[in-house]
Every structure is written in structure tokens, then in C-alpha cells.
Design a protein around this motif. Sequence first.
Motif, mmCIF file in Angstrom:
data_model
loop_
_atom_site.group_PDB
_atom_site.id
_atom_site.type_symbol
_atom_site.label_atom_id
_atom_site.label_comp_id
_atom_site.label_asym_id
_atom_site.label_seq_id
_atom_site.Cartn_x
_atom_site.Cartn_y
_atom_site.Cartn_z
ATOM 1 N N ARG A 1 22.643 17.497 80.682
ATOM 2 C CA ARG A 1 23.747 18.218 81.322
ATOM 3 C C ARG A 1 24.698 17.262 82.042
ATOM 4 N N ALA A 2 24.192 16.059 82.367
ATOM 5 C CA ALA A 2 25.083 15.079 83.000
ATOM 6 C C ALA A 2 26.101 14.528 82.004
ATOM 7 N N SER A 3 25.865 14.727 80.714
ATOM 8 C CA SER A 3 26.743 14.122 79.711
ATOM 9 C C SER A 3 27.836 15.073 79.252
ATOM 10 N N ILE A 4 27.790 16.301 79.736
ATOM 11 C CA ILE A 4 28.643 17.312 79.134
ATOM 12 C C ILE A 4 29.469 18.044 80.184
ATOM 13 N N ASP A 5 30.658 18.429 79.787
ATOM 14 C CA ASP A 5 31.532 19.246 80.632
ATOM 15 C C ASP A 5 31.319 20.693 80.210
ATOM 16 N N LEU A 6 30.570 21.432 81.027
ATOM 17 C CA LEU A 6 30.155 22.775 80.607
ATOM 18 C C LEU A 6 31.336 23.735 80.505
ATOM 19 N N ALA A 7 32.408 23.443 81.232
ATOM 20 C CA ALA A 7 33.616 24.273 81.107
ATOM 21 C C ALA A 7 34.279 24.026 79.751
ATOM 22 N N GLN B 1 30.339 11.672 78.846
ATOM 23 C CA GLN B 1 29.759 10.333 78.890
ATOM 24 C C GLN B 1 28.409 10.396 78.181
ATOM 25 N N SER B 2 27.980 9.254 77.675
ATOM 26 C CA SER B 2 26.677 9.220 77.007
ATOM 27 C C SER B 2 25.583 9.034 78.055
ATOM 28 N N VAL B 3 24.353 9.454 77.704
ATOM 29 C CA VAL B 3 23.189 9.153 78.547
ATOM 30 C C VAL B 3 22.089 8.540 77.682
ATOM 31 N N ALA B 4 21.378 7.603 78.247
ATOM 32 C CA ALA B 4 20.250 6.979 77.564
ATOM 33 C C ALA B 4 19.186 6.721 78.611
ATOM 34 N N ALA B 5 17.950 6.534 78.180
ATOM 35 C CA ALA B 5 16.858 6.375 79.147
ATOM 36 C C ALA B 5 15.863 5.354 78.657
ATOM 37 N N VAL B 6 15.216 4.713 79.634
ATOM 38 C CA VAL B 6 14.209 3.728 79.279
ATOM 39 C C VAL B 6 13.163 3.682 80.386
ATOM 40 N N SER B 7 11.952 3.253 80.015
ATOM 41 C CA SER B 7 10.913 3.084 81.038
ATOM 42 C C SER B 7 10.809 1.607 81.409
ATOM 43 N N CYS C 1 20.470 6.456 82.528
ATOM 44 C CA CYS C 1 21.792 5.951 82.911
ATOM 45 C C CYS C 1 22.871 6.526 82.002
ATOM 46 N N THR C 2 24.063 6.535 82.507
ATOM 47 C CA THR C 2 25.214 6.859 81.668
ATOM 48 C C THR C 2 25.642 5.588 80.930
ATOM 49 N N GLY C 3 26.521 5.781 79.949
ATOM 50 C CA GLY C 3 26.986 4.644 79.153
ATOM 51 C C GLY C 3 27.700 3.589 79.993
ATOM 52 N N ASP C 4 28.320 4.007 81.103
ATOM 53 C CA ASP C 4 28.991 3.010 81.948
ATOM 54 C C ASP C 4 28.120 2.546 83.115
ATOM 55 N N GLY C 5 26.814 2.754 83.013
ATOM 56 C CA GLY C 5 25.888 2.088 83.923
ATOM 57 C C GLY C 5 25.604 2.788 85.238
ATOM 58 N N ASN C 6 26.017 4.056 85.383
ATOM 59 C CA ASN C 6 25.618 4.794 86.584
ATOM 60 C C ASN C 6 24.271 5.477 86.370
ATOM 61 N N PHE C 7 23.681 5.900 87.491
ATOM 62 C CA PHE C 7 22.366 6.533 87.397
ATOM 63 C C PHE C 7 22.478 8.050 87.274
ATOM 64 N N VAL C 8 21.639 8.606 86.417
ATOM 65 C CA VAL C 8 21.503 10.056 86.318
ATOM 66 C C VAL C 8 20.175 10.480 86.943
ATOM 67 N N GLN D 1 12.365 9.659 93.631
ATOM 68 C CA GLN D 1 12.839 10.599 92.625
ATOM 69 C C GLN D 1 14.269 10.989 92.929
ATOM 70 N N GLY D 2 15.194 10.349 92.225
ATOM 71 C CA GLY D 2 16.599 10.631 92.458
ATOM 72 C C GLY D 2 17.204 11.366 91.283
ATOM 73 N N THR D 3 18.025 12.351 91.586
ATOM 74 C CA THR D 3 18.580 13.236 90.575
ATOM 75 C C THR D 3 20.061 13.436 90.831
ATOM 76 N N ALA D 4 20.865 13.263 89.790
ATOM 77 C CA ALA D 4 22.287 13.570 89.922
ATOM 78 C C ALA D 4 22.486 15.019 89.553
ATOM 79 N N GLU D 5 22.466 15.887 90.550
ATOM 80 C CA GLU D 5 22.644 17.305 90.229
ATOM 81 C C GLU D 5 24.040 17.539 89.677
ATOM 82 N N GLY D 6 25.037 16.957 90.333
ATOM 83 C CA GLY D 6 26.390 17.232 89.882
ATOM 84 C C GLY D 6 27.178 15.974 89.571
ATOM 85 N N ALA D 7 26.812 14.881 90.211
ATOM 86 C CA ALA D 7 27.599 13.670 90.035
ATOM 87 C C ALA D 7 26.649 12.495 89.912
ATOM 88 N N VAL D 8 26.889 11.639 88.944
ATOM 89 C CA VAL D 8 26.042 10.460 88.782
ATOM 90 C C VAL D 8 26.295 9.527 89.972
#
Lengths: 240, 240, 240, 240, 240, 240
Positions: free
Chosen positions: A100-106, A159-165, A193-200, B203-210
Motif C-alpha cells: 500500500r506504500a507503493s500505490i496512490d489509492l485515490a 514508488q516501488s517497494v522491495a524488501a530484504v533480510s 524500502c522504496t526505490g529511492d531509499g526511504n523506509f517503509v 518495529q517501525g511502520t510507515a502508515e501513511g508516509a515513508v
Amino acid sequence: MTRPDGRAADQLRPVTITRNWLDHAEGSVLVEFGRTRVLCAASVTEGVPRWRKGSGLGWVTAEYSMLPRATHTRSDRESVKGRIGGRTHEISRLIGRSLRASIDLAALGENSIAIDCDVLQADGGTRTAAITGAYVALADAVSWLGERKKLARPKAIVQSVAAVSVGVIDGEPRLDLAYEEDVRAGTDMNVVCTGDGNFVEVQGTAEGAVFDRKTLDALLDLAVAGCGQLSRLQADALAR
Amino acid sequence: MTRPDGRAADQLRPVTITRNWLDHAEGSVLVEFGRTRVLCAASVTEGVPRWRKGSGLGWVTAEYSMLPRATHTRSDRESVKGRIGGRTHEISRLIGRSLRASIDLAALGENSIAIDCDVLQADGGTRTAAITGAYVALADAVSWLGERKKLARPKAIVQSVAAVSVGVIDGEPRLDLAYEEDVRAGTDMNVVCTGDGNFVEVQGTAEGAVFDRKTLDALLDLAVAGCGQLSRLQADALAR
Amino acid sequence: MTRPDGRAADQLRPVTITRNWLDHAEGSVLVEFGRTRVLCAASVTEGVPRWRKGSGLGWVTAEYSMLPRATHTRSDRESVKGRIGGRTHEISRLIGRSLRASIDLAALGENSIAIDCDVLQADGGTRTAAITGAYVALADAVSWLGERKKLARPKAIVQSVAAVSVGVIDGEPRLDLAYEEDVRAGTDMNVVCTGDGNFVEVQGTAEGAVFDRKTLDALLDLAVAGCGQLSRLQADALAR
Amino acid sequence: MTRPDGRAADQLRPVTITRNWLDHAEGSVLVEFGRTRVLCAASVTEGVPRWRKGSGLGWVTAEYSMLPRATHTRSDRESVKGRIGGRTHEISRLIGRSLRASIDLAALGENSIAIDCDVLQADGGTRTAAITGAYVALADAVSWLGERKKLARPKAIVQSVAAVSVGVIDGEPRLDLAYEEDVRAGTDMNVVCTGDGNFVEVQGTAEGAVFDRKTLDALLDLAVAGCGQLSRLQADALAR
Amino acid sequence: MTRPDGRAADQLRPVTITRNWLDHAEGSVLVEFGRTRVLCAASVTEGVPRWRKGSGLGWVTAEYSMLPRATHTRSDRESVKGRIGGRTHEISRLIGRSLRASIDLAALGENSIAIDCDVLQADGGTRTAAITGAYVALADAVSWLGERKKLARPKAIVQSVAAVSVGVIDGEPRLDLAYEEDVRAGTDMNVVCTGDGNFVEVQGTAEGAVFDRKTLDALLDLAVAGCGQLSRLQADALAR
Amino acid sequence: MTRPDGRAADQLRPVTITRNWLDHAEGSVLVEFGRTRVLCAASVTEGVPRWRKGSGLGWVTAEYSMLPRATHTRSDRESVKGRIGGRTHEISRLIGRSLRASIDLAALGENSIAIDCDVLQADGGTRTAAITGAYVALADAVSWLGERKKLARPKAIVQSVAAVSVGVIDGEPRLDLAYEEDVRAGTDMNVVCTGDGNFVEVQGTAEGAVFDRKTLDALLDLAVAGCGQLSRLQADALAR
């Protein structure tokens, strides 16, 4: 120090992203992180759940599951046990929030997209592989809607999202743990993370040993770099 | 910027820890973070689950639940629905993992301690209040075992654990969010620390904003300081 | 003959009724019969279940539950077991029927009131304490509706209800059994009365020994007197 | 005042008790109270549940259920719904307690008897018919054990039990309510008596109108007389 | 070779079909194949499930269940276990499909008929007895609708259906196996035929030994002849 | 008459059998019948269920399931619904019975083999593809046991089993129906044969139109020939 499969501490396993693995789904990806293999299927439905009707907003959910023999020894099916386990619940919720962080629900408009992530084979990192593959399946499903003029606005993917351990094994921070390393990790973290390096999402757990700020920082550095590589692989796959 | 209840950004709500709130449990605490009120009961059983027998190790688990009218509007009971929700599962697992970081299971010996955290009233931060209170109930249950010479070794408690939530509201990092703030938080993080300031869970979560690394660092600073204060309140309560 | 806690055969345990124990509920009471402690929360919803719509009548239901460590040894949660036990079902139904005797559902109008009775600590008589406390919470919830002009007619409460247990221990009829007496009782009866001394429910059970008419009469006399005292305590609490 | 089927206020419906209705069960009875028809099957198993092993005591349980079309309109099956309803639970427990009053569990020895009461057709009074029939099936199952020398001591049956419903319709106390009367009853009571007229269970409920002591006394008189007649019918059936 | 009960290999057990065994159901039959005894109740409801509304077509479903002590030893109730077993599911679906072959759903109009087949006593062939009895109950329910002018068109029943089991015991094909034979059968087949000898269902299973085409043909011959006899018994019952 | 995909009436879809598709399972096969794709995994466990201990016999079971988006539109997960559907139950039982016909359980010794058949993509004939693939996975698992000297006797596999669907479309009997044909079939049959052409299961269903003996014979001829081809493909795969 060497890793069981000879990788460097900051090296991903071989990653492959195969799009359109299924014929019916609006988006589908078979994603592989080494021997971990997850089938991600995105299903589009017109309309949204009742509590969301009239909001103009779309909805994205995810469900994660493992086939009984994905693992080294067979596990009982949750359908047979009649209840979903805590781990399954937890991972399904994590994948849904991440996507849901990658998408504009509107922009998505009143459409629903359900992402099923079924682990066909597990060798550590199934949830991070699932998120990484599911993003690509989601992007394909959004394109499918776009081609049919069913989006409220273009550019529903923001924005894209990807994950790693990442984890600490014998005191060394390492990227993308396989099962053999995962069970030995004192500290274990999944980072989205998002494609531009922020945390989700940042989810760090001291399985056996608590960790200090310096270790946390080292793990975050490794994870951000790993997510960066995965973002490029996602972009390549979507460009093909 | 002012918070709804007039607190400073780095200020906890009034916290009270009432020990021995119940007559039967081996350890019990009513913990309050402002209007959030959680009853934590530690139950000792001799022996461990079958898969652990003969290991010489003890076992600690936790279950979290909310009374139906803990919240602003009534929720259906999970017992009536016949299934545990994902959120309940997730929090129960978090509390259990956190508490196990505080205990030497070999010193505990083959004893089991189950910690029930029942939210009587919810106003944000129920999981962090639960962990903070549950640690004190656990410590009392371990003392109960010690007094009866039922520990394998003394000093089964190796370190305290406490937890707090932090989040970003209108761009400002804040400590210990009440419900009104929690629903408005773009980023939300729960942090569990040991008494000497190491991390057990992040445990950090971006509910609305990364969120970027700088924000993450600010939130971690706030949380570590908050957990420090809670650790002192736990120590005070146990000293009484 | 003396009772374990020194009471006379026809004497209640110390009873306290604390109103507004919760901040969110429209009515809430912490009721204590000795060490038995039950939290009663009344939740108001506009509207009634579908099968009752358009009838002009309101609806009142109740749910009873015990926290896992309310009792001497810990019980498993019904939510975890995935099903409600027979005892829970039986008591929930009893409380609901009893409360409906106190209310004029036409005056209530198409509003629903759900009463949750959660036993925080159990020492015998939990169902009778629950009914006694729940009536007060219900009365407060009805007042809440009245103050907001949401009742179809004033005076929706037509009479109070209170409940008490009685039983025969070593041949002696006794009022308000604590757990220690309850397990030894040959005959056990729960009686629900209105404030003016009529019967709402009479549930007598020969756990170990059948009983004759004379014993039944003696138990009913004790119970009616006990309910009378409880009714006065309810009235006092509501007058405060 | 006349009853819908022309009976006197203190008159039972025609009652028939058919033993050995099944070929496999150790005891079985088809009991009819007018159009109410209940099949009672007693199943003997050697041994007792684990928690009772080594006690030397036997165990008797009961399960009550209705076929979907026992009633005027079809009800959903509880097996299909996946859960037992509160009413079913309540009645199963009542039947079990009532039957245990008739038996000396030490004389039964470590044997278990399960009584299944399945309502084939319902026309009011199904629980009282079930108890009345189940006692006869139980007595036959105990004889079966006696003939095979499997009782710890002879005379495991210490007294008979029978049950009947009573209620107030239009102000008149009446015995053995059929469905048509049952739905109109303000007060409704189920009474279980031993063959010599003592009480096993008294369960009175004010469905619509509370009741005073005088009414309670009148209902108890009716019920005791009705149970007396049923006890004689049980004795006759067992003598055949 | 002789059969345990002295029948010829191609001989049915004594079959009785008792109509109107219940007072409330729109159609009801107690069907007996030897000691196998199944109560079939047809319940009519106006309207159809939501997914079928507006189609002009009716709907027919079936549910099969066994009373706990229908069998030689008691089985646990599926309602108590909280789930329906595979065998129950399989047979319910078979009965439903079979009955739908006998009816013109357009002529039925938007009415639903639910057929409950409850096995009161089991001695082999419960599913085939259930189908055979259920058809008669269904025909009665359709007549009930016809008499009330609630059918879309007359002649909603287009053909009768009946069912019988066949199997190979010690190399010999036999008709209508009782339990004692059933457990020894290497090959076991259930066949559902229409009154004019066509097939509705053929379900053959090699429990212990695979079978060749010649055996299959012999079993089908036996079954068709047996169904023919059952069809005549159904017609006789409906003519009474 | 032409089939949608241009096949002859007696022609199979392209069939591929890929062994060792998984790394952990003792036997695993990805089987494809056209676009139908089923993953079959055989899991070996030492020992047998409790009720079989000491018998010297092994045990083989199967579980069938579909991924949510195997089908044209997404289906809800049975694990989320909390119960297994009738169709799933029925097919799991069919696969288990079919596989047990291929194995000598005494030669297997007290080992258990569980076969999981998970449909990754469905286009008709999933149960027959599952049986055909599962046999190969089972054979590999038995070889795995043989190589480790864990069989009670060699030659635990006594014969191969394969399965295919047949049906009547527009009056024409056809082999191996794809989904598009399946939904239009009046009569539908699944047939399981051994490698030497005997029957293990014959399950014919008149979905829309009953069928006569001549049609049944034609369908059986088609199915036997189709199973013959599948048996050769299985043998080829196992020879590779």
C-alpha cells in the motif's frame, strides 16, 4: 569469515523475477531468491469492500501462505487445522502494508487488488522475496487496469517497494540470509524500502542476543544497499 | 507545537505500575500509561510443553487480548467469532519474544510461565504498556519460584525489558502516543529496550508516509530515552 | 456452625459497586462480592439487529467471560480454543434474560445495549455478581440515552434486578457462597429477583444431593432476603 | 379456560416409552410426549476420561441435538455452522447433571455411558422428554453392564429421574406445555424430580412476566405431580 | 456361496418406505433397507439463494448426517468436533446431485427444497437408502407446492431416481451390501439410476482389489436390476 | 465436430511430467495437462499413525488444494474460511484411495507417505492430473526409501495408476476435457486405471443429462485408452 554458499557479507543470492507465470491472473510473478521460490498473483476486482464504498479510494490486500512441503519437513495445512497461524497472519499484514506504500489509492479508484503470495519452496527470506515479487505483480495489475481505462487517474503506482533480510551471524552483519544462516542469527531484521531509499518497514528482532545502536546502524546500511539492488532488478523486469 | 494533552514531545504519559492486583496469580500487575490500562497476570506451571521436555530449559509465553469495550466503540469478542485476529496474534508474539529476552531459560529450569495481558481500557500504546507491565509480573513470578526453591539456578532474570511507542505527527517526532495522536501518525514505531539501553525489538511502520534515516534516528533516540524512564519506574515498583 | 470467613449463614460478603470505572462505555461498573471482581460494561448502539427492525422495540444482550487467570489455576482462553464453552454460553444467556426483565423494550426504542461482564477475579458467585453489577451499568446506559433524548419514552427501566447464590453446606442453607463453600455445596441455587421481591430466574441444581421442598423453601427465603439487600446497594450506588 | 388440545391444566400429553428402538446401542428409547419425539441412545465404553482414571468412579454424559426439520421451519445444522449453539450446550449439560443424580458412580466402576438425545420432532418439552426417556435408556445400559458382570457393585441405579415443564398461560399454571402454549407462556419452568419426589433441578424463567412466590409454589406442585406420573410410566416400561 | 442373511446374490434386503413420518415437513419418509434406517425430510422455502435470484429456476440441496449411535460403536458428533468430515461432505453432494436429476428446476420456479437425510441406524448402504427415500420425500414436497399453486409449471418431477450398492465379495458380485458384507468387499460400487434405467451416478471404488471390465459390467447389471425394483417400490409408496 | 483447441475426440492435451521440481521433498513432480499445472510433493515420515502402529503396514494419504488464483477468478482460501470445502475433501480422498491401489503397504513397512497436490493453475482435469503426477512422486519417494534400505521388502510399488477425465459434449464422447469443455459437458466421468488397464475408480456424474449404458461404455473405452497413454508417459518420466 565465509558464508555457507560462498557469498560476500553484503551480497544477495541470485534473484530471478519471472513475470506472467500464470495465464489467468492480471499480474503474476515467480520470484526466486536462491532456492526460495514464491508465486505472487495479483487479482483485480471492480469495487471495494463495503466499509470503503463511495470513498473514491481503492484497496490492496495480501495473503501469504506456504505449501506444506515448501520446507525441509512437511507442515500441516492451515486449512486442515481450521485456523491461520500467528506467523502467517503477521506476514500477510506486513506484505499488505508494504504494498500500500507503493500505490496512490485515490488514483487506483474504487478497484480492489488482492495479492496472493504462495511459497512453493522456502530457504529463508520468504517474506522479503514475497514483497519484492508482489510489487512487480501489483505493477502489472495496475497496468492491466490502465490499459482498460479503469484507473481513476494515471500513475497509480507512486514508488516501488522491495524488501530484504539482514542479520548478525557470529558477530558479522550479513545480507539476505538463507535458511541455514537464518536459524543461527542472533539478531534478525526485515527491511522494506522504496526505490529511492526511504523506509517503509523496519522490523528487527533479537532472537537470541539483544543488539546495540551500532549494530542496528550496520544492519540498516546493508539492508538499504540490498533493497537498492532489488529495486533495479524490479525495474529491469518491468522494462522487459 | 503542542500535544493534545499538553505534554512535551519527549514526555511520557503518567505511568503507574500496581503490583499484586490479583489474589491468585503468581505475579500480577495493573499497568497504566495515561488512560491505557492493562492487566498483566503471570501464571506458573511446573513442567514445559512436550517438545521441550528433558531440555532443562523453561518456557515463557504471552497472550494479549482486549476486552470488547476497551475501545471507543465496542468490538466483537474473538471467542465469539471463533478465531483470533491477525493483530492479536502479532502482539502476543511480540510480547512473548520481548519477555524471553529478559530471562535465562536454563536458570528458570523446566518451569513454564504464561503471561496474560488483557487490555481493560485502550488509549494508544497498549502493546508497549503490556510489555512494560508484563516484565514486572514476570519478575514477581520468578521471585515466587525462587522463594520456593524451584529455580534451576538463581538470577533467572538477566535484564529488564520495557517498551514505548514513538511516532511522527505533523512532522514532529513524539514519545508515547495516545490514541488521538496514534491515528494521525504518519510513521509509527514500537521499540523494546533492555534496562541498559540495548534493543530487543524495533518495529517501525510507515502508515501513511515513508521515512528517511534521519527521522528513524530521531525516533530511536526518543524511544531509547523513554524506555530508560520506564526501566526506572519498573525498578522502583519492584523495590517497593 | 461457622463459615470459613466468619459470616453468618444469611450474610452477604462485602459488596462494592463502583460506577464509571471505564472512560468510553456508556455505562460501566466494577462490582465486587468479596474477592469476586467483575467488570460490567454497557455499550449503546443505535438500531437493532435486522430481524427486529421496524418493530419499534429495542434489544439488550449480554456476554460473560472470564480472564484466563481469574481462577486459582489458569484456564485456556476460549478465543484460542476457537469455541465458547457450555458454561459461558449458559451464563451469558442467563444474564441477558435477567436484564431484559428490568427494561421496557418499547420505551427503549430501536436502540441496542450490549452488556459485557468480564470476570477479572473469581471467588464464587461470578454470575450473580455479574447480574447485580450489570443492572447498574444498564441503568447508566439508559440514562445516557435519556439525556440525549434518544429513548422512545422515558422510564425505560421498569424495575431493578439483582442476583445471589444460595446453597446447602453440611446441611445448612447459606447465602452468597464463596468458592471454598461452593465446591462443597450439595445443592446450589442462583436466584434473580426484582427490586420488589418477585422472581426473574430460579435455577437450583443438586450437584451431589437431591433436595426436598422444605430445603427449597429455606433457600428461596435466604435468596429473596439477599436480593433485597443487593437492591438497596444498587439504589444507593445509582443515587450517588 | 381450555387448553388447545382439550387437556386439563394438570394433565400430561399422551406419553409413550419404546425401549430397544435401536439394534446396536446398549440402551435405547424412543420417547414421545404428544408429538414431541426424542430418540435416546445410551452407549457404554469401558474406561473413563483421562482426568478420572484410577478414581474407581464411572462417568455419565449427555448430548442433546435437534434434527434440522424437527421444528416447524427448518433450522441450520450446528455441524454445518461449525459451532454448537448456547441452547444446545445448556440442555446437554442439564440432561447430564440430571442423569448423574440417578446413578452411583462408584458402583458403575470405571465405565463411561454417553447418552445421545436426538429430537426427531419437536412440539414443546423436548428437554424434559429427553431426560425422561434418557433415564430408561441409562437403566437399560446399566443392566447390560450388570448382565456382563462389569459393574463394580450391583444397584448402580439409585433412583429414577423424570422431568416435566410447567408454565403460566393467561394466568393459569399448566403442566407439560406443547409448543403452542410454550410460546405464549409468561413464566416457564422445567423441573427434574427423583422417583420419590425430591428435586434434582428447578429452572424457572420469567420470559415475559416476573412471578411471585405463590405462583412458584403452584408451579412446583404441578410439576411434582407430573413427575410422579412419569416415574410410574418409566417403571412400567422397565418392567415390560 | 451363501450370504450372511441367506439372500440370493441379486436380492435386495426387505425395503420399507413410510411416508409422512413427520408432522411438520412438507415431505418426509422413513426408509429402511434391512436394518439401515434413514429419516428423509424435505423442507420447502419460498425463494432461492441470492446467486440464483431472478433466474426463474428453483434449487434442491441435500444434507446427510449420522446420529452418533447409528453405528456399532458411537462416533463423535460433527457439531461437537466443529467440522464436517470428508465422507459426510461427499455423500451430501452425491444425494443433492442425484435428486436434481429428477426435477425440472424451471418448473419448480424460484422455490428451494432442502432434503435432510439423517441416518438413525446404519447397517450398510446408508447413502443409497437415503437417495431412494429422499426421492419420495422430494416428490411429496413438490406435490405440496403443486397443491398450493406455487409451481411455475406442473410436472416438476421429470423422472424418479433410486440407488443401490453392489460389490464383489469372495469373487461374487452381490446386490445391496449389508455392513458385514461391505467391510469385506474388495470392490464396491454405488449406482444411481432413473426409473427408466438410465444412469445418474456411477461410483466404483477398488477398496482392496482393482477390477476388470467384465466385473464392472456384471456389477452394473446387478445394480440396474436392483434400482428397477426400488423404482417400483417408490412408485407403490407414492401411489398409496 | 471440432474441439476448441483442435484436438481429436480421443486425444490428450500435451502432457509434461517434470520430476524433482522441489529440493526438499523425497519425491516431487510438476505435472501439466495443457494449461492445468499441479505440483505434487511426496513427504516421507518414519512411523505410522497411532491406530496403525504395530501392524507392520505403511500408510499413504493425499491432500489436494487449489491456490486462490489458480482459477479464472480468485477464490477465497480455505484456511481463511476456516474450513475445507466438500469438493476439496472429496478429491483428497479420491487421490489417496487411488494411490493406495499402487502400493503394497506391507512392503512399505511402517512408513508414512503424504502426497500434497497443489493446483497452481486450473484448466479442467485437475484431479486426474494430480493423480497422474502424484503416482510418479510416490514412486520416487518409494525409491528414496529403497535406497536407504528402509522398506520392509523391495517392490513396494505393485502397479502404476493414472487418471483421466472423459465427458459427453454435444453428444460426442471426448477425452481429457479442458475447462471450457468441462462446463458444457452433460455427462462427466473421472476414471483411474492401473498400468495394465484395470479399474481403480470409476466416477461418472450426470451433470445435466442422464446417460445410457452405451454412452457409459463409449466413455469407459476412451478413458481406458487415455490412461494407457498416460501410463506410458509416467514410465518414460521414471525411466529418465
